[in-house]
Motif scaffolding. Sequence first.
Motif, PDB file in Angstrom:
ATOM      1  N   LEU A  91       0.828  -1.198   0.000  1.00 41.08           N
ATOM      2  CA  LEU A  91       0.000   0.000   0.000  1.00 41.08           C
ATOM      3  C   LEU A  91       0.867   1.254   0.000  1.00 41.08           C
ATOM      4  O   LEU A  91       0.598   2.206  -0.747  1.00 41.08           O
ATOM      5  CB  LEU A  91      -0.927  -0.024   1.220  1.00 41.08           C
ATOM      6  N   ALA A  92       1.922   1.268   0.804  1.00 41.35           N
ATOM      7  CA  ALA A  92       2.829   2.416   0.855  1.00 41.35           C
ATOM      8  C   ALA A  92       3.570   2.593  -0.470  1.00 41.35           C
ATOM      9  O   ALA A  92       3.761   3.729  -0.940  1.00 41.35           O
ATOM     10  CB  ALA A  92       3.824   2.237   1.998  1.00 41.35           C
ATOM     11  N   LEU A  93       3.985   1.489  -1.094  1.00 35.94           N
ATOM     12  CA  LEU A  93       4.666   1.592  -2.378  1.00 35.94           C
ATOM     13  C   LEU A  93       3.727   2.074  -3.476  1.00 35.94           C
ATOM     14  O   LEU A  93       4.137   2.829  -4.368  1.00 35.94           O
ATOM     15  CB  LEU A  93       5.277   0.243  -2.758  1.00 35.94           C
ATOM     16  N   SER A  94       2.470   1.681  -3.414  1.00 39.04           N
ATOM     17  CA  SER A  94       1.484   2.174  -4.384  1.00 39.04           C
ATOM     18  C   SER A  94       1.252   3.668  -4.197  1.00 39.04           C
ATOM     19  O   SER A  94       1.143   4.422  -5.175  1.00 39.04           O
ATOM     20  CB  SER A  94       0.168   1.425  -4.238  1.00 39.04           C
ATOM     21  N   LEU A  95       1.197   4.106  -2.956  1.00 37.86           N
ATOM     22  CA  LEU A  95       1.054   5.529  -2.678  1.00 37.86           C
ATOM     23  C   LEU A  95       2.281   6.300  -3.164  1.00 37.86           C
ATOM     24  O   LEU A  95       2.152   7.387  -3.732  1.00 37.86           O
ATOM     25  CB  LEU A  95       0.840   5.749  -1.174  1.00 37.86           C
ATOM     26  N   ALA A 102       7.749  -0.784  -8.911  1.00 31.13           N
ATOM     27  CA  ALA A 102       7.051  -2.005  -9.343  1.00 31.13           C
ATOM     28  C   ALA A 102       7.918  -3.237  -9.095  1.00 31.13           C
ATOM     29  O   ALA A 102       7.408  -4.294  -8.709  1.00 31.13           O
ATOM     30  CB  ALA A 102       6.679  -1.900 -10.815  1.00 31.13           C
ATOM     31  N   LEU A 103       9.217  -3.100  -9.305  1.00 29.34           N
ATOM     32  CA  LEU A 103      10.133  -4.216  -9.039  1.00 29.34           C
ATOM     33  C   LEU A 103      10.169  -4.547  -7.549  1.00 29.34           C
ATOM     34  O   LEU A 103      10.159  -5.723  -7.165  1.00 29.34           O
ATOM     35  CB  LEU A 103      11.527  -3.865  -9.545  1.00 29.34           C
ATOM     36  N   ILE A 104      10.170  -3.538  -6.710  1.00 28.78           N
ATOM     37  CA  ILE A 104      10.160  -3.775  -5.261  1.00 28.78           C
ATOM     38  C   ILE A 104       8.845  -4.436  -4.845  1.00 28.78           C
ATOM     39  O   ILE A 104       8.832  -5.360  -4.020  1.00 28.78           O
ATOM     40  CB  ILE A 104      10.397  -2.453  -4.509  1.00 28.78           C
ATOM     41  N   LYS A 105       7.738  -3.976  -5.421  1.00 32.58           N
ATOM     42  CA  LYS A 105       6.446  -4.588  -5.102  1.00 32.58           C
ATOM     43  C   LYS A 105       6.396  -6.051  -5.533  1.00 32.58           C
ATOM     44  O   LYS A 105       5.867  -6.902  -4.811  1.00 32.58           O
ATOM     45  CB  LYS A 105       5.314  -3.798  -5.755  1.00 32.58           C
ATOM     46  N   ALA A 106       6.965  -6.348  -6.689  1.00 32.48           N
ATOM     47  CA  ALA A 106       6.990  -7.737  -7.147  1.00 32.48           C
ATOM     48  C   ALA A 106       7.813  -8.606  -6.203  1.00 32.48           C
ATOM     49  O   ALA A 106       7.445  -9.750  -5.910  1.00 32.48           O
ATOM     50  CB  ALA A 106       7.561  -7.800  -8.560  1.00 32.48           C
TER      51      ALA A 106
END
Length: 95
Positions: free
Chosen positions: A27-31, A54-58
Amino acid sequence: MPAISSFAKYSRRRRPNSLTSAWLVLLALSLASTLLTLMKSPDVLIAGGILLLALIKARVILARYLDLVESPGWLRGFTMVLTGFSVVIFALYLI
């Protein structure tokens, strides 16, 4: 000596669930990626930042939701493939 409670939830502190913390990180990375699009920076920096987020989220999804944190070899392999894919995407964007 302190008395031990008969209720399990009061007898010791519980750590937050790893899936809940992974969800909060996502959620924080999307924000952060949303806020990155609102910045007045060159398009190349914004695109690179969004791709990096996006790479970190993956990696968070692979490590926490798919439980690859238990097998670091697989996690490292998937991370290398995704990083290579991200580099190719960014190179194509720059062309």
